[in-house]
Scaffold this active site. Structure first.
Site, PDB file in Angstrom:
ATOM      1  CD  GLU A  69      -2.846   1.055   2.480  1.00  0.00           C
ATOM      2  OE1 GLU A  69      -3.027  -0.050   3.046  1.00  0.00           O
ATOM      3  OE2 GLU A  69      -3.413   2.096   2.846  1.00  0.00           O
ATOM      4  CE  LYS A  93      -5.877  -1.674   5.758  1.00  0.00           C
ATOM      5  NZ  LYS A  93      -5.054  -0.739   4.973  1.00  0.00           N
ATOM      6  CG  HIS A 113      -4.150   6.904   0.545  1.00  0.00           C
ATOM      7  ND1 HIS A 113      -4.660   6.056  -0.381  1.00  0.00           N
ATOM      8  CD2 HIS A 113      -3.699   6.137   1.560  1.00  0.00           C
ATOM      9  CE1 HIS A 113      -4.543   4.827   0.053  1.00  0.00           C
ATOM     10  NE2 HIS A 113      -3.963   4.842   1.224  1.00  0.00           N
TER      11      HIS A 113
HETATM   12  C1  MEV Z   1      -5.868   3.027   5.273  1.00  0.00           C
HETATM   13  O1  MEV Z   1      -5.034   1.955   4.910  1.00  0.00           O
HETATM   14  C2  MEV Z   1      -5.947   3.157   6.784  1.00  0.00           C
HETATM   15  C3  MEV Z   1      -6.945   4.185   7.309  1.00  0.00           C
HETATM   16  O2  MEV Z   1      -8.253   3.884   6.805  1.00  0.00           O
HETATM   17  C4  MEV Z   1      -6.934   4.096   8.814  1.00  0.00           C
HETATM   18  C5  MEV Z   1      -8.024   4.922   9.510  1.00  0.00           C
HETATM   19  O3  MEV Z   1      -9.075   5.179   8.919  1.00  0.00           O
HETATM   20  O4  MEV Z   1      -7.792   5.234  10.690  1.00  0.00           O
HETATM   21  C6  MEV Z   1      -6.613   5.580   6.839  1.00  0.00           C
END
Ligand code: MEV
Length: 424
Positions: A83, A262, A376
């Site tokens: 990722e 996650k 991102h």
């Molecule tokens: C993305 O890999 C992880 C997030 O969704 C974690 C979160 O929402 O706290 C950005």
């Protein structure tokens, strides 16, 4: 010379320049650098001995997170992950955390639980007592299975016995509490549980069914804490307040808690993979621990100090080892451990917890202010450019255009590529 993990502009260096910095930091040999620089690290013969029906090996990018300061020690952290933005997010968060002196960690020690399930006992509470009466004998039989572990100071240290009310009636569950030292310890504790089966049957007259470790490794907890000065966070105290709301949301709602956790695992699983540990075991433990109150909740907490600064804490099980399994077999796992400079499994697990907390901070900071997509997606744009067929220098050019146009999509990348090829 004091070494530092604070390497500014690391992301702007070429791969070979980064390798140079890493070699210097971790005193890697030329062979270790050559190994990192090579494709196909895991030879097919080794792979064929690791799992069944092998037809190839599968590679992931290995990135280095910078800036980690944990218990006063500098770390560069290897992350094997698909990722985009995970490595950058951790490096940024670790930089913020330095404002409060870095991460501080502790752990309970590497105690694994093996479970032995006893059924067909008319007197489950009597059976429980009969097993407990033989506690010393049970521990001795368990320890006979692993003299090496015992000689290192590890082994079965205690037992506990629970009567469980199940839909199939009562059952008696014996737990072996085993100090596995620097191993994850799965094989060691499973062997002990299997060896004890007939003895438990003999003590009680019941029938032993399952004999297997528990991934809810709640005797192998790690804890991490960090303080971020409000001035070190973009948006200052109002971002601190917004993060508190984000954290409260996660604690109150399992839908949000799953995503929050996650994000924490984004900082942990890539280190687990880079060091050849079992990611499924650690993920299972983390999520089971998050649900221990009967409701699935956030693994971390964020609070505001009297000074208005942000303080984060995390506690979770983390069964990672330094020896055995893929850690011993995968050549890159050994290089990752050398880069980390760890000497004990507990230290490795504590680094993982700190990185989980750091990754959580990065996600919450972004979510509570400008949102996650900007950072991102600009990194993700390179992936999209490659998916559309860009190669070499075109990858960056197309990615930059995707960001400028605010359309980070494969169809748009294809259009830009066509445009570039018409011009050239
Ligand atoms: C993305 O890999 C992880 C997030 O969704 C974690 C979160 O929402 O706290 C950005």
């Amino acid at each position: 010379m004091d070494r530092t993990a604070r390497i500014s502009g690391f992301h702007r260096l070429s791969v070979s320049e980064r390798l140079g910095k890493l070699q210097e930091f971790a005193a890697l040999s030329d062979e270790e650098v050559a190994l990192l620089n090579r494709r196909a690290h895991l030879d097919i013969e080794t792979a064929d001995r690791m799992i069944e029906n092998v037809v190839g090996t599968f590679e992931l990018p290995l990135g280095i997170a910078t800036n980690l300061l944990i218990n006063g020690k500098e770390y560069l952290v290897p992350l094997a992950v698909e990722e985009s933005s995970v490595v950058a997010a951790l490096s940024n968060a670790a930089n913020m955390v330095r404002s409060g002196g870095g991460f501080f960690t502790t752990s309970t020690g590497p105690v694994m639980i093996a479970q032995i399930q006893l059924i067909d006992v008319p007197d489950p509470f009597g059976a429980k007592m009969k097993i407990l009466e033989r506690r010393d004998e049970v521990i001795a039989i368990a320890n006979e299975q692993d003299p090496v572990l015992v000689s290192l100071g590890g082994g079965c240290k205690d037992i506990e016995v629970r009567v469980l009310d199940s839909e199939m009636g009562p059952m008696v569950i014996t737990h072996l509490l085993v100090d596995t030292k620097d191993a994850m310890g799965g094989n060691a504790v499973n062997t002990m549980a299997e060896a004890l089966a007939r003895h438990i049957e003999a003590y009680t007259g019941g029938r032993v069914l399952l004999r297997i470790l528990s991934n809810l490794a709640d005797r192998r907890l790690v804890r991490a804490r960090c303080l971020v000065k409000k001035d070190a966070i973009k948006g200052g105290e109002s971002t601190v307040d917004a993060i508190l709301f984000a954290c409260a949301f996660a604690d109150a709602d399992p839908y949000r808690a799953a995503t929050h956790n996650k994000g924490i695992m984004n900082g942990i699983t890539p280190i687990v993979i880079a060091t050849g540990n079992d990611s499924r075991a650690i993920e299972a433990g983390a999520h089971a621990y998050a649900a221990r109150s009967g409701r699935y909740r956030a693994l971390s907490r964020w609070e505001k100090t009297a000074e208005g600064d942000l303080e984060g804490t995390i506690e979770m099980p983390l069964a990672a080892g330094l020896i055995g399994g893929a850690t011993a077999l995968h050549p890159l796992a050994k290089v990752s451990l050398k880069v980390l400079g760890v000497t004990r499994a507990a230290e490795l697990s504590e680094i993982m917890a700190a990185c989980g907390l750091g990754q959580n901070l990065a996600a919450l900071r972004a979510l509570a202010s400008e949102g996650i997509q900007r950072g991102h997606m600009s990194l993700h744009a390179k992936n999209i450019a490659m998916m559309a067929g860009a190669a070499g220098a075109l990858i960056d050019k197309v990615a930059q255009r995707l960001v400028e146009d605010g359309k980070i999509r494969v169809d748009w990348a294809k259009k830009i590529l066509e445009e570039f090829s018409r011009k050239s």
